[in-house]
Design a protein around this motif. Structure first.
Motif, PDB file in Angstrom:
ATOM      1  N   ALA A   1       0.736  -1.083  -0.156  1.00  0.00           N
ATOM      2  CA  ALA A   1      -0.146   0.018  -0.165  1.00  0.00           C
ATOM      3  C   ALA A   1       0.837   1.373  -0.134  1.00  0.00           C
ATOM      4  CB  ALA A   1      -0.830   0.031   1.302  1.00  0.00           C
ATOM      5  N   SER A   2       0.411   2.413  -0.380  1.00  0.00           N
ATOM      6  CA  SER A   2       1.101   3.664  -0.210  1.00  0.00           C
ATOM      7  C   SER A   2       1.309   4.037   1.180  1.00  0.00           C
ATOM      8  CB  SER A   2       0.046   4.587  -0.703  1.00  0.00           C
ATOM      9  OG  SER A   2      -0.955   4.843   0.049  1.00  0.00           O
ATOM     10  N   GLY A   3       2.325   4.790   1.434  1.00  0.00           N
ATOM     11  CA  GLY A   3       2.354   5.276   2.678  1.00  0.00           C
ATOM     12  C   GLY A   3       1.558   5.664   3.831  1.00  0.00           C
ATOM     13  N   ASP A   4       0.628   6.389   3.298  1.00  0.00           N
ATOM     14  CA  ASP A   4      -0.646   7.043   4.130  1.00  0.00           C
ATOM     15  C   ASP A   4      -1.431   5.543   4.310  1.00  0.00           C
ATOM     16  OD1 ASP A   4       0.194   9.318   4.416  1.00  0.00           O
ATOM     17  OD2 ASP A   4      -1.048  10.106   2.674  1.00  0.00           O
ATOM     18  N   ALA A   5      -1.700   4.831   3.530  1.00  0.00           N
ATOM     19  CA  ALA A   5      -2.549   3.835   3.599  1.00  0.00           C
ATOM     20  C   ALA A   5      -2.056   2.740   4.377  1.00  0.00           C
ATOM     21  CB  ALA A   5      -3.240   3.234   2.107  1.00  0.00           C
ATOM     22  N   ARG A   6      -0.692   2.497   4.372  1.00  0.00           N
ATOM     23  CA  ARG A   6      -0.302   1.639   5.158  1.00  0.00           C
ATOM     24  C   ARG A   6       0.042   2.302   6.655  1.00  0.00           C
ATOM     25  NH1 ARG A   6       4.756   2.024   2.703  1.00  0.00           N
ATOM     26  NH2 ARG A   6       5.349   3.145   4.168  1.00  0.00           N
ATOM     27  N   ARG A   7       0.261   3.333   6.800  1.00  0.00           N
ATOM     28  CA  ARG A   7       0.024   3.926   8.123  1.00  0.00           C
ATOM     29  C   ARG A   7      -1.188   3.578   8.722  1.00  0.00           C
ATOM     30  NH1 ARG A   7       4.311   6.865   6.165  1.00  0.00           N
ATOM     31  NH2 ARG A   7       3.186   8.477   5.212  1.00  0.00           N
ATOM     32  N   ARG A   8      -2.156   3.875   7.965  1.00  0.00           N
ATOM     33  CA  ARG A   8      -3.528   3.798   8.630  1.00  0.00           C
ATOM     34  C   ARG A   8      -3.932   2.296   8.873  1.00  0.00           C
ATOM     35  NH1 ARG A   8      -5.240   7.497   4.552  1.00  0.00           N
ATOM     36  NH2 ARG A   8      -5.760   5.740   3.072  1.00  0.00           N
ATOM     37  N   ARG A   9      -3.192   1.191   8.054  1.00  0.00           N
ATOM     38  CA  ARG A   9      -3.491  -0.085   8.367  1.00  0.00           C
ATOM     39  C   ARG A   9      -2.696  -0.587   9.908  1.00  0.00           C
ATOM     40  NH1 ARG A   9      -2.394  -5.094   4.428  1.00  0.00           N
ATOM     41  NH2 ARG A   9      -3.725  -6.680   5.635  1.00  0.00           N
ATOM     42  N   ILE A  10      -1.634   0.102  10.126  1.00  0.00           N
ATOM     43  CA  ILE A  10      -0.726  -0.069  11.185  1.00  0.00           C
ATOM     44  C   ILE A  10      -1.386   0.531  12.513  1.00  0.00           C
ATOM     45  CG2 ILE A  10       1.311   0.633  12.320  1.00  0.00           C
ATOM     46  CD1 ILE A  10       2.778   0.404   9.699  1.00  0.00           C
ATOM     47  N   ALA A  11      -1.920   1.698  12.201  1.00  0.00           N
ATOM     48  CA  ALA A  11      -2.652   2.184  13.474  1.00  0.00           C
ATOM     49  C   ALA A  11      -4.108   1.688  13.682  1.00  0.00           C
ATOM     50  CB  ALA A  11      -3.018   3.732  13.075  1.00  0.00           C
ATOM     51  N   ASP A  12      -4.878   1.014  12.787  1.00  0.00           N
ATOM     52  CA  ASP A  12      -5.951   0.500  13.088  1.00  0.00           C
ATOM     53  C   ASP A  12      -5.646  -0.913  13.662  1.00  0.00           C
ATOM     54  OD1 ASP A  12      -7.446   2.426  11.659  1.00  0.00           O
ATOM     55  OD2 ASP A  12      -7.716   1.346  10.107  1.00  0.00           O
ATOM     56  N   HIS A  13      -4.739  -1.362  13.254  1.00  0.00           N
ATOM     57  CA  HIS A  13      -4.193  -2.989  13.900  1.00  0.00           C
ATOM     58  C   HIS A  13      -4.042  -2.563  15.029  1.00  0.00           C
ATOM     59  CE1 HIS A  13      -2.738  -7.032  13.630  1.00  0.00           C
ATOM     60  NE2 HIS A  13      -1.622  -6.530  14.649  1.00  0.00           N
ATOM     61  N   VAL A  14      -3.127  -1.642  15.652  1.00  0.00           N
ATOM     62  CA  VAL A  14      -2.659  -1.276  16.768  1.00  0.00           C
ATOM     63  C   VAL A  14      -3.674  -0.703  17.724  1.00  0.00           C
ATOM     64  CG1 VAL A  14      -1.170   0.091  18.282  1.00  0.00           C
ATOM     65  CG2 VAL A  14      -0.137  -0.991  16.355  1.00  0.00           C
ATOM     66  N   MET A  15      -4.679  -0.226  17.385  1.00  0.00           N
ATOM     67  CA  MET A  15      -5.803   0.198  18.118  1.00  0.00           C
ATOM     68  C   MET A  15      -6.749  -1.025  18.441  1.00  0.00           C
ATOM     69  SD  MET A  15      -7.023   3.940  17.000  1.00  0.00           S
ATOM     70  CE  MET A  15      -7.044   3.489  15.165  1.00  0.00           C
ATOM     71  N   GLU A  16      -6.755  -1.811  17.515  1.00  0.00           N
ATOM     72  CA  GLU A  16      -7.850  -3.160  17.728  1.00  0.00           C
ATOM     73  C   GLU A  16      -7.218  -3.959  18.536  1.00  0.00           C
ATOM     74  OE1 GLU A  16      -9.826  -6.857  15.017  1.00  0.00           O
ATOM     75  OE2 GLU A  16      -8.673  -5.266  13.954  1.00  0.00           O
ATOM     76  N   HIS A  17      -5.830  -4.197  18.358  1.00  0.00           N
ATOM     77  CA  HIS A  17      -5.076  -5.282  19.196  1.00  0.00           C
ATOM     78  C   HIS A  17      -4.526  -4.772  20.602  1.00  0.00           C
ATOM     79  CE1 HIS A  17      -5.812  -8.160  16.448  1.00  0.00           C
ATOM     80  NE2 HIS A  17      -5.655  -7.348  15.440  1.00  0.00           N
ATOM     81  N   GLY A  18      -4.397  -3.306  20.796  1.00  0.00           N
ATOM     82  CA  GLY A  18      -3.740  -2.966  21.925  1.00  0.00           C
ATOM     83  C   GLY A  18      -2.271  -2.601  21.744  1.00  0.00           C
ATOM     84  N   THR A  19      -1.713  -3.587  21.102  1.00  0.00           N
ATOM     85  CA  THR A  19      -0.231  -3.589  20.808  1.00  0.00           C
ATOM     86  C   THR A  19       0.126  -4.442  19.807  1.00  0.00           C
ATOM     87  OG1 THR A  19       1.975  -3.928  22.185  1.00  0.00           O
ATOM     88  CG2 THR A  19       0.220  -5.702  22.551  1.00  0.00           C
ATOM     89  N   ALA A  20       1.197  -4.235  19.249  1.00  0.00           N
ATOM     90  CA  ALA A  20       2.107  -4.902  18.390  1.00  0.00           C
ATOM     91  C   ALA A  20       3.385  -4.921  18.157  1.00  0.00           C
ATOM     92  CB  ALA A  20       1.131  -4.569  16.760  1.00  0.00           C
ATOM     93  N   THR A  21       3.975  -5.826  17.842  1.00  0.00           N
ATOM     94  CA  THR A  21       5.431  -5.783  17.639  1.00  0.00           C
ATOM     95  C   THR A  21       5.933  -5.308  16.051  1.00  0.00           C
ATOM     96  OG1 THR A  21       5.890  -8.148  16.659  1.00  0.00           O
ATOM     97  CG2 THR A  21       5.868  -7.889  19.070  1.00  0.00           C
ATOM     98  N   GLY A  22       7.095  -4.794  15.897  1.00  0.00           N
ATOM     99  CA  GLY A  22       7.347  -4.445  14.594  1.00  0.00           C
ATOM    100  C   GLY A  22       7.461  -5.318  13.544  1.00  0.00           C
ATOM    101  N   ALA A  23       7.851  -6.578  14.088  1.00  0.00           N
ATOM    102  CA  ALA A  23       7.948  -7.730  13.093  1.00  0.00           C
ATOM    103  C   ALA A  23       6.591  -8.199  12.519  1.00  0.00           C
ATOM    104  CB  ALA A  23       8.614  -8.929  13.800  1.00  0.00           C
ATOM    105  N   ALA A  24       5.813  -8.063  13.514  1.00  0.00           N
ATOM    106  CA  ALA A  24       4.327  -8.434  13.098  1.00  0.00           C
ATOM    107  C   ALA A  24       3.667  -7.405  12.415  1.00  0.00           C
ATOM    108  CB  ALA A  24       3.293  -8.568  14.481  1.00  0.00           C
TER     109      ALA A  24
END
Length: 257
Positions: A4-27
């Motif tokens: 994905a583009s940078g903005d779309a990728r960062r949205r996906r990262i943010a959504d994942h972290v908010m949904e799960h509470g925490t995430a590793t860089g590797a994941a």
């Protein structure tokens, strides 16, 4: 995996972290299909925006459980839900009315549905809402001044509050960051003061909230749910929460597409 583009990728990262509470860089690297170094740069940027908190090896959601990222980020989040809510809210507006619209992305979606409803008086502190109506015949447009916020692309502060307090409109539509069964919240003091003034400017008050903002709190109390005349949410909100909200105000669940 398609990257994905940078903005779309960062949205996906943010959504994942908010949904799960925490995430590793590797994941997160596996999730997005980019290198760990790219993920770390994304996490640095998201932390700078106040979206999440970094820790060694990953990131976590903010303790307040909500954040107010830049407008461009918010425009790409939960768009289908916001459109459904906006369609329901727009049905409350009739030609000839005066409406006050805040700087939220859900209300911006509502504004775009009102462009052919002239004659109409529109009052707003949001620059992009001004853009929606600027060239529309039959729309009296009142822009609320104040201190410009690049994060919100809108005007806030004491001058904005004073301008709102001088007006009385038929309907005000706002959104906010968080809401539980008793209270609406926002984490920014300047934003709270403007939204409170807006809610006080009309007897017909409509709060637009997608389900990701429900059952959450933030630092500042905005208004009791019982003071909101009408709450519009999208499908998927928890039935128990909806029952509690309906004890205090009128609630409409907006149908999907």
């Amino acid at each position: 995996m398609e990257r994905a583009s940078g903005d779309a990728r960062r949205r996906r990262i943010a959504d994942h972290v908010m949904e799960h509470g925490t995430a590793t860089g590797a994941a997160l690297a596996r999730l997005t299909g980019v290198s760990l170094m790219t993920v770390h740069r994304d996490l640095d940027e998201l932390e700078r925006r106040g979206v999440l908190r970094r820790f060694r090896g990953g990131a976590s959601a903010l303790p307040s459980t909500v954040f107010e990222a830049g407008l461009d980020y918010r425009l790409g989040v939960n768009t289908a839900a916001k459109q459904a809510i906006a369609r329901t809210a727009a049905k409350l507006v009739e030609p000839g009315m005066s409406v006050m619209l805040d700087d939220s992305t859900t209300v911006l979606a509502m504004a775009r549905l009102l462009v052919d409803m002239a004659p109409l008086t529109v009052v707003t502190n949001a620059r992009r809402v001004v853009d929606v109506f600027a060239d529309r015949e039959g729309v009296r447009l009142i822009a609320l001044g104040g201190e410009y916020s690049r994060t919100h692309d809108s005007f806030l502060g004491v001058p904005c509050v004073e301008a709102i307090e001088a007006l009385s409109v038929d309907l005000v539509a706002v959104s906010t960051s968080a809401l539980d069964a008793r209270m609406a919240y926002h984490q920014e003091q300047d934003v709270v003061l403007v939204k409170r003034a807006m809610l006080a400017s009309s007897a017909s008050r409509v709060m637009l909230m997608d389900r990701t903002k429900l059952a959450r709190t933030a630092l500042h109390r905005l208004a009791p749910v019982s003071d909101l005349g009408h709450l519009i949410v999208d499908e998927g909100a928890e039935p128990e929460l909806l029952a509690g909200l309906r004890e205090r105000t009128r609630v409409t669940v907006a149908a999907g597409p």
